[in-house]
Design a protein around this motif. Structure first.
Motif, mmCIF file in Angstrom:
data_model
loop_
_atom_site.group_PDB
_atom_site.id
_atom_site.type_symbol
_atom_site.label_atom_id
_atom_site.label_comp_id
_atom_site.label_asym_id
_atom_site.label_seq_id
_atom_site.Cartn_x
_atom_site.Cartn_y
_atom_site.Cartn_z
ATOM 1 N N ARG A 189 0.814 -1.222 0.000
ATOM 2 C CA ARG A 189 0.000 0.000 0.000
ATOM 3 C C ARG A 189 0.845 1.267 0.000
ATOM 4 N NH1 ARG A 189 -3.904 -0.437 4.982
ATOM 5 N NH2 ARG A 189 -2.599 1.347 5.257
ATOM 6 N N ALA A 190 2.160 1.146 0.024
ATOM 7 C CA ALA A 190 3.046 2.315 0.133
ATOM 8 C C ALA A 190 2.819 3.314 -0.989
ATOM 9 C CB ALA A 190 4.510 1.868 0.159
ATOM 10 N N ASN A 191 2.663 2.828 -2.206
ATOM 11 C CA ASN A 191 2.458 3.712 -3.348
ATOM 12 C C ASN A 191 1.174 4.528 -3.172
ATOM 13 O OD1 ASN A 191 3.339 4.674 -5.907
ATOM 14 N ND2 ASN A 191 1.736 3.461 -6.866
ATOM 15 N N VAL A 209 2.037 11.224 8.147
ATOM 16 C CA VAL A 209 1.526 9.932 7.669
ATOM 17 C C VAL A 209 1.186 9.042 8.860
ATOM 18 C CG1 VAL A 209 2.164 7.783 6.486
ATOM 19 C CG2 VAL A 209 2.681 9.980 5.423
ATOM 20 N N CYS A 210 2.062 9.006 9.843
ATOM 21 C CA CYS A 210 1.825 8.191 11.036
ATOM 22 C C CYS A 210 0.564 8.634 11.761
ATOM 23 C CB CYS A 210 3.017 8.268 11.979
ATOM 24 S SG CYS A 210 4.496 7.447 11.356
ATOM 25 N N SER A 268 -1.908 18.157 1.709
ATOM 26 C CA SER A 268 -1.417 17.617 0.443
ATOM 27 C C SER A 268 -1.061 16.155 0.635
ATOM 28 C CB SER A 268 -0.192 18.393 -0.027
ATOM 29 O OG SER A 268 0.890 18.201 0.867
ATOM 30 N N THR A 269 -0.711 15.503 -0.474
ATOM 31 C CA THR A 269 -0.206 14.140 -0.364
ATOM 32 C C THR A 269 1.253 14.194 0.079
ATOM 33 O OG1 THR A 269 0.613 14.009 -2.634
ATOM 34 C CG2 THR A 269 -1.708 13.383 -2.261
ATOM 35 N N ALA A 270 1.787 13.053 0.454
ATOM 36 C CA ALA A 270 3.192 12.990 0.873
ATOM 37 C C ALA A 270 4.129 13.418 -0.250
ATOM 38 C CB ALA A 270 3.531 11.585 1.353
ATOM 39 N N HIS A 329 1.002 8.590 -2.810
ATOM 40 C CA HIS A 329 0.410 9.268 -3.960
ATOM 41 C C HIS A 329 -1.020 9.764 -3.740
ATOM 42 C CE1 HIS A 329 3.725 7.265 -6.061
ATOM 43 N NE2 HIS A 329 3.552 8.150 -7.018
ATOM 44 N N ASP A 330 -1.818 9.026 -2.981
ATOM 45 C CA ASP A 330 -3.258 9.284 -2.923
ATOM 46 C C ASP A 330 -3.772 9.844 -1.597
ATOM 47 O OD1 ASP A 330 -3.416 8.217 -5.507
ATOM 48 O OD2 ASP A 330 -3.700 6.189 -4.737
#
Length: 73
Positions: free
Chosen positions: A17-19, A51-52, A32-34, A23-24
């Motif tokens: 799921r990293a992508n 993210v965490c 914003s996204t990462a 990205h999403d």
């Protein structure tokens, strides 16, 4: 944390799921996204922590991740 360490940490934590995470997923703390945040110059450590927070990564898996083990001589 360097960009490469950030990307490694996301891969280690989220696997396949990293992508999608980079990205999403829009990070509410950053708006914003990462990847957009990386391109805008936000420090990777700040993005990793956002993210965490967004994905409820336990505190014990947030710090010191993404770093490679030192090479043995």
């Amino acid at each position: 944390m360097r960009r490469s360490e950030f990307l490694r940490a996301v891969e280690d934590e989220f696997g396949g799921r990293a992508n999608s995470i980079t990205h999403d997923l829009v990070l509410s703390a950053l708006g914003s996204t990462a990847l957009e945040a990386l391109e805008a110059g936000v420090p990777p450590r700040d993005i990793w922590l956002a993210v965490c927070d967004e994905t409820d990564v336990p505190a014990g898996r947030r710090y010191g991740v993404g770093r490679l083990e030192p090479r043995r001589r």
